[in-house]
Every structure is written in C-alpha cells, then in structure tokens.
Design an enzyme around this catalytic site. Structure first.
Site, PDB file in Angstrom:
ATOM      1  N   HIS A 152      24.214  11.860 -15.775  1.00 30.66           N
ATOM      2  CA  HIS A 152      23.350  11.561 -16.926  1.00 30.66           C
ATOM      3  C   HIS A 152      22.703  10.192 -16.732  1.00 30.66           C
ATOM      4  O   HIS A 152      23.392   9.184 -16.573  1.00 30.66           O
ATOM      5  CB  HIS A 152      24.145  11.610 -18.231  1.00 30.66           C
ATOM      6  CG  HIS A 152      24.502  13.014 -18.624  1.00 30.66           C
ATOM      7  ND1 HIS A 152      25.693  13.349 -19.192  1.00 30.66           N
ATOM      8  CD2 HIS A 152      23.791  14.171 -18.498  1.00 30.66           C
ATOM      9  CE1 HIS A 152      25.710  14.665 -19.405  1.00 30.66           C
ATOM     10  NE2 HIS A 152      24.569  15.175 -19.000  1.00 30.66           N
ATOM     11  N   GLU A 154      23.582   6.723 -18.675  1.00 27.88           N
ATOM     12  CA  GLU A 154      24.964   6.240 -18.715  1.00 27.88           C
ATOM     13  C   GLU A 154      25.196   5.262 -17.565  1.00 27.88           C
ATOM     14  O   GLU A 154      25.932   5.527 -16.610  1.00 27.88           O
ATOM     15  CB  GLU A 154      25.912   7.454 -18.680  1.00 27.88           C
ATOM     16  CG  GLU A 154      25.687   8.355 -19.902  1.00 27.88           C
ATOM     17  CD  GLU A 154      26.277   9.763 -19.792  1.00 27.88           C
ATOM     18  OE1 GLU A 154      27.044  10.024 -18.849  1.00 27.88           O
ATOM     19  OE2 GLU A 154      25.958  10.602 -20.666  1.00 27.88           O
ATOM     20  N   HIS A 182      31.194   9.633 -16.633  1.00 23.78           N
ATOM     21  CA  HIS A 182      30.140   9.611 -17.658  1.00 23.78           C
ATOM     22  C   HIS A 182      30.434   8.457 -18.623  1.00 23.78           C
ATOM     23  O   HIS A 182      31.389   7.716 -18.469  1.00 23.78           O
ATOM     24  CB  HIS A 182      30.163  10.925 -18.447  1.00 23.78           C
ATOM     25  CG  HIS A 182      29.633  12.101 -17.697  1.00 23.78           C
ATOM     26  ND1 HIS A 182      28.445  12.703 -18.016  1.00 23.78           N
ATOM     27  CD2 HIS A 182      30.128  12.791 -16.637  1.00 23.78           C
ATOM     28  CE1 HIS A 182      28.226  13.715 -17.193  1.00 23.78           C
ATOM     29  NE2 HIS A 182      29.234  13.791 -16.343  1.00 23.78           N
ATOM     30  N   SER A 183      29.604   8.341 -19.648  1.00 20.62           N
ATOM     31  CA  SER A 183      29.943   7.492 -20.794  1.00 20.62           C
ATOM     32  C   SER A 183      29.277   8.103 -22.015  1.00 20.62           C
ATOM     33  O   SER A 183      28.349   8.900 -21.847  1.00 20.62           O
ATOM     34  CB  SER A 183      29.445   6.058 -20.577  1.00 20.62           C
ATOM     35  OG  SER A 183      28.041   5.967 -20.711  1.00 20.62           O
ATOM     36  N   GLU A 187      34.943   9.819 -19.482  1.00 21.79           N
ATOM     37  CA  GLU A 187      33.931   9.124 -20.292  1.00 21.79           C
ATOM     38  C   GLU A 187      34.364   7.668 -20.387  1.00 21.79           C
ATOM     39  O   GLU A 187      35.383   7.352 -21.017  1.00 21.79           O
ATOM     40  CB  GLU A 187      33.855   9.720 -21.707  1.00 21.79           C
ATOM     41  CG  GLU A 187      33.516  11.202 -21.757  1.00 21.79           C
ATOM     42  CD  GLU A 187      32.027  11.501 -21.667  1.00 21.79           C
ATOM     43  OE1 GLU A 187      31.222  10.546 -21.631  1.00 21.79           O
ATOM     44  OE2 GLU A 187      31.682  12.689 -21.618  1.00 21.79           O
TER      45      GLU A 187
HETATM   46  O1  0X9 Z   1      28.350  16.700 -22.770  1.00 21.27           O
HETATM   47  C1  0X9 Z   1      28.592  16.296 -21.626  1.00 21.27           C
HETATM   48  O2  0X9 Z   1      27.978  16.694 -20.629  1.00 21.27           O
HETATM   49  C2  0X9 Z   1      29.698  15.244 -21.418  1.00 21.27           C
HETATM   50  N1  0X9 Z   1      29.578  14.203 -22.416  1.00 21.27           N
HETATM   51  S1  0X9 Z   1      28.307  13.162 -22.370  1.00 21.27           S
HETATM   52  O3  0X9 Z   1      28.337  12.379 -23.584  1.00 21.27           O
HETATM   53  N2  0X9 Z   1      28.499  12.138 -21.174  1.00 21.27           N
HETATM   54  O4  0X9 Z   1      27.092  13.893 -22.201  1.00 21.27           O
HETATM   55  C3  0X9 Z   1      31.043  15.919 -21.527  1.00 21.27           C
HETATM   56  C4  0X9 Z   1      31.271  17.017 -20.527  1.00 21.27           C
HETATM   57  C5  0X9 Z   1      32.633  17.604 -20.560  1.00 21.27           C
HETATM   58  N3  0X9 Z   1      32.766  18.742 -19.695  1.00 21.27           N
HETATM   59  C6  0X9 Z   1      32.339  19.979 -20.029  1.00 21.27           C
HETATM   60  N4  0X9 Z   1      31.959  20.284 -21.217  1.00 21.27           N
HETATM   61  N5  0X9 Z   1      32.376  20.910 -19.095  1.00 21.27           N
HETATM   62 ZN    ZN Z   2      27.240  12.160 -19.591  1.00 22.45          ZN
END
Ligand code: 0X9
Ligand code: ZN
Length: 435
Positions: free
Chosen positions: A198, A201, A322-323, A397
């Site tokens: 992303h 981040e 991620h964050s 995260e």
């Molecule tokens: O939504 C996401 O892609 C991730 N959070 S973020 O705030 N960095 O965008 C979390 C992803 C967790 N993993 C899956 N849902 N497979």
């Molecule tokens: Zn992310």
C-alpha cells in the site's frame, strides 16, 4: 469524494486547461487531492454501532470520506478522513445518528508538511559520497534511494547479498528483491518478507529497509540469520509509492490505468488469487479496495506469485508489512475462519508481540485477520497460506494506533523498525529451530 466534479472543474481552472489530455487529467487529479487535504480532518468516531457503521460505509462508497482505520474486535472506533468541503455534512450526519467523534488530525495538509522534513539534493549527495548510498532512517526515502541502497549492499557484501529484479510495475519500475544468504552450509528454510504493498504506508518500506540493514551490516548481532535464506522486497508498489511522494500523499493502490484519468489503481492486497473477489473487496475501480480485473491481473502481484512459487516448499515464513493499528494478523482474511495450525501462528505471534514491546515499547494485538479487523479477500497472506502453504504467514500492521495514522513522523522510523525486526527475529528463531 462527492464534490468531485466541482473540484475537478475547479482544479482544471487552476491549472489553466480543460482536462482532455492524460497529463492534464493527472495534473487535475493531483491538484484535486491537494485541495482536499487543505483543512481536511481525520476524525475518530467512537462506539460505532452496526447502524452507525453502515452510515459511514455509505459515505465511503459515495467517496465523501476516506476510511483510514476500520473498527476491530475490542475496539469500536473508526478513523475517517474528511475533506474540508464535506466536514459540515459529515459531522451533521454523525450527529444525526448520535455518533460521538473527536478530531485526531486537525489539518491533514499541515500533518503532511510535518511528517518528513526531506533531505535536500546536496545533503543526499554528501551522504552518498561519505557512505556510498543515500539511505538513512531519519527520513522517508524515494524508491531510487531504497533501491540504490540494495545495490550498494550487493556490491559491498557480495558473498552475503545478491539483488535481482523479479518483475516490473505497471509504469515499468523494477521490482527489486534482495537475497540475504544464511552462512550455514546445505539447504536452508526460506523467509519471504515484503513492504510497500500500500503506497501511503511509508513506515512499511522504511522498516523493511531497516531490517535489511541490520541483517546485513550488523549481522553479528543476529546468529539466527545464518540458518535462513531471506528474500526481501522493500517496495512492492513502487509506482504508488512514488505517486505519494510527488503527487497524492494518501494514495493506496497501484497506478493501473493512471493515464486514463479517473479511478486509477488496483488494491494489490485484494488482487492475489486465493478466494479472489470475495468479501471486503470491490469490482468498482473507483473504490480503494478495487480487486482488479481478475486474480493476479497486476504485474506486481504476478511477480511475487512467480517468485515465491519458484522457491517451492522451502518457504517457511511470509511476512508482509503494512500500517497502521499495531496488529499481528494471521489467516484467514477472506472469512472468519482459521487454518488448522492456527494455534502455532497464534503462539508465535504472541511471542513476537512481547519481543516487539520489549525492544520498541509499542503494544501489538495478535489475532486472526478477519475476526480482529474485517473480512478482506485477495490478500497476499491468504495466498501465501492457501497457495504455497507457507507455515508462518502474517500481515503486520506497524505503528501507530491513530495519533498520526499514515502520516507517522520520520522520527518514529527507528523505534518502529526495531519492532519490525523483533517480529522477524522471533519468527526466524522458530523457523530455524523447527527447520
Ligand atoms: O486491508 C488490508 O489490506 C490490510 N489493512 S490496511 O489498513 N494496511 O489496508 C489488512 C490485510 C489483512 N489480510 C487480509 N485481509 N487477507
Ligand atoms: Zn496496507
């Protein structure tokens, strides 16, 4: 955003041309976003009931606001960014449904200015002359500095490090991977790590680059690394990342179809081909969670799939950074289900969280992704677990919990990087011990 048309027109007037050429469209998009940051606020809406959540979701779908952080188990707030033009409307809607909120960031534009006092070209040149590369952990860096650092390491430590390009982004930037080879003879387990899926981040590529620095330049501190071959991609989404530096700071997706004007980008963390297109992803290219035209439709996710698959069954660890929110998440993300070996993932996740608190001071919550956060299909972690069946698969995260959100000031890079490394150390020690 709702007043999008109006803003587009206004932006076009400001740049002095009707948006007809792709370059004009892009300029208008950048201008529009920058206008939206002026006076924009990040609000934390407390105690969100299902009904209140739906109201926020509707405003998100209509692009009136941008959700930064969704509610999680044991934590009922949601963080939303609202442009100045929509603040009155959104605050009135929230009051209408008796939702209480407080201002987390009073002016997004000011927070953007404060987060990364960038080094000047002459400072960077001085650094390069003195150290052989431009990387620091006091600033967020451009892709060229990060990739330049990988090349520097490969040249300086040729027995330990090699760099390869595993593919190209939509806009043709190289997807660089560094291999850090374990000194122990014979076949070793592999550990794949990445950052920057992303774009906005920034703490993710910075922390991953810190991990690389430590495992290479301060290697003697990390004996576990002799038993493992690391494969690390610090910037999975270089186009998006660059765009957050020279265009729209809070861009999330890649830059697919950027030349077409409106609604560019695929969410790379919805584009992986395991349970693709399910809950928590969208078929609408205008949405932040657009899953792409099909599973692995994007060159960035294809490159990761091809590379990790080529390692075969030796891959024992897969961590994607991620964050924000401070979570250690394990599969599944597509549904509130857990893999059969989730007790191992939970145990090692908790061990990692303890170590992270010890070294950096921040608390990380451990749990199953869909239960703790929300269901989201097509994530890298689900593919790693469901496709090549990597045992220790996590999404981490990083900081913070919302004070700065995505706009985490650069002086947090070191403590956060240390935490990220502590997580990798804990998982590595388990992998090294179990083979
Ligand atoms: O939504 C996401 O892609 C991730 N959070 S973020 O705030 N960095 O965008 C979390 C992803 C967790 N993993 C899956 N849902 N497979
Ligand atoms: Zn992310």
């Amino acid at each position: 955003m709702l007043p999008r048309l109006l803003l587009l027109t206004l932006a076009a007037a400001l740049v002095g041309a009707a948006p007809h050429e792709p370059a004009d469209e892009l300029r208008a998009e950048v201008q529009e976003a920058q206008l939206q940051y002026k006076g924009a606020q990040v609000l934390r809406v407390e105690a969100v009931s299902e009904f209140q959540k739906d109201v926020i979701k509707k405003m998100q779908d209509e692009q009136v606001l941008d959700t930064w952080l969704n509610p999680a188990a044991g934590r009922t707030h949601v963080d939303i960014m609202v442009p100045a033009t929509a603040l009155d409307q959104v605050k009135a809607e929230l009051q209408n449904v008796s939702a209480t909120f407080r201002v987390m960031i009073a002016d997004v534009e000011a927070a953007i200015k404060d987060e990364n006092p960038a080094l000047s070209e002459s400072e960077l040149e001085e650094l390069e002359g003195r150290k052989g590369h431009r990387m620091t952990f006091q600033n967020y860096h451009r892709v060229s500095d990060i990739h330049g650092y990988l090349d520097y390491l490969a040249q300086t430590f040729p027995d330990l490090v090699s760099v390869q390009t595993i593919g190209s982004s939509v806009e043709g930037r190289p997807l660089k991977l560094i291999k850090i080879t374990g000194a122990k003879a014979g076949p070793k387990p592999a550990f794949y790590i990445d950052g920057g899926i992303h774009a906005r981040e920034w703490i993710s590529p910075a922390s991953v680059t810190y991990i690389i620095q430590e495992l290479v330049e301060n290697r003697e501190k990390y004996p576990f690394a002799d038993s493992i071959d690391y494969y690390i991609v610090p910037v999975v989404n270089p186009d998006g990342y660059e765009f957050t530096h020279n265009g729209v700071r809070l861009w999330r997706k890649n830059r697919k179809d950027a030349q077409k004007g409106r609604c560019a980008g695929t969410d790379l963390n919805r584009n992986f081909g395991y349970k693709w297109g399910g809950a928590g992803s969208s078929r609408d290219p205008c949405q932040e969670i657009y899953a792409g035209s099909g599973p692995f439709s994007e060159p960035e996710t294809q490159a990761i799939r091809n590379f990790v698959s080529s390692l075969g069954t030796t891959v024992r660890g897969y961590v994607t950074f991620h964050s924000y929110g401070q979570y250690i998440l394990y599969p599944w993300g597509y549904d509130k289900k857990v893999p059969p070996d989730y007790t191992d993932l939970d145990r090692i996740g908790k061990k990692a969280a303890n170590k992270m608190r010890e070294v950096g001071g921040a608390s990380y919550t451990v749990g199953n992704s869909a239960s703790l956060l929300y269901a989201a299909s097509g994530g890298a972690d689900d593919w790693a677990k469901g496709g090549p069946r990597v045992k220790y698969t996590y999404t981490i995260e990083l900081r913070d919990r919302g004070r700065f959100g995505f706009l985490l000031p650069a002086n947090y890079i070191l403590p956060t990087g240390k935490e990220a490394l502590a997580a990798i150390q804990t998982i590595s020690e388990e992998i090294a011990a179990t083979g």
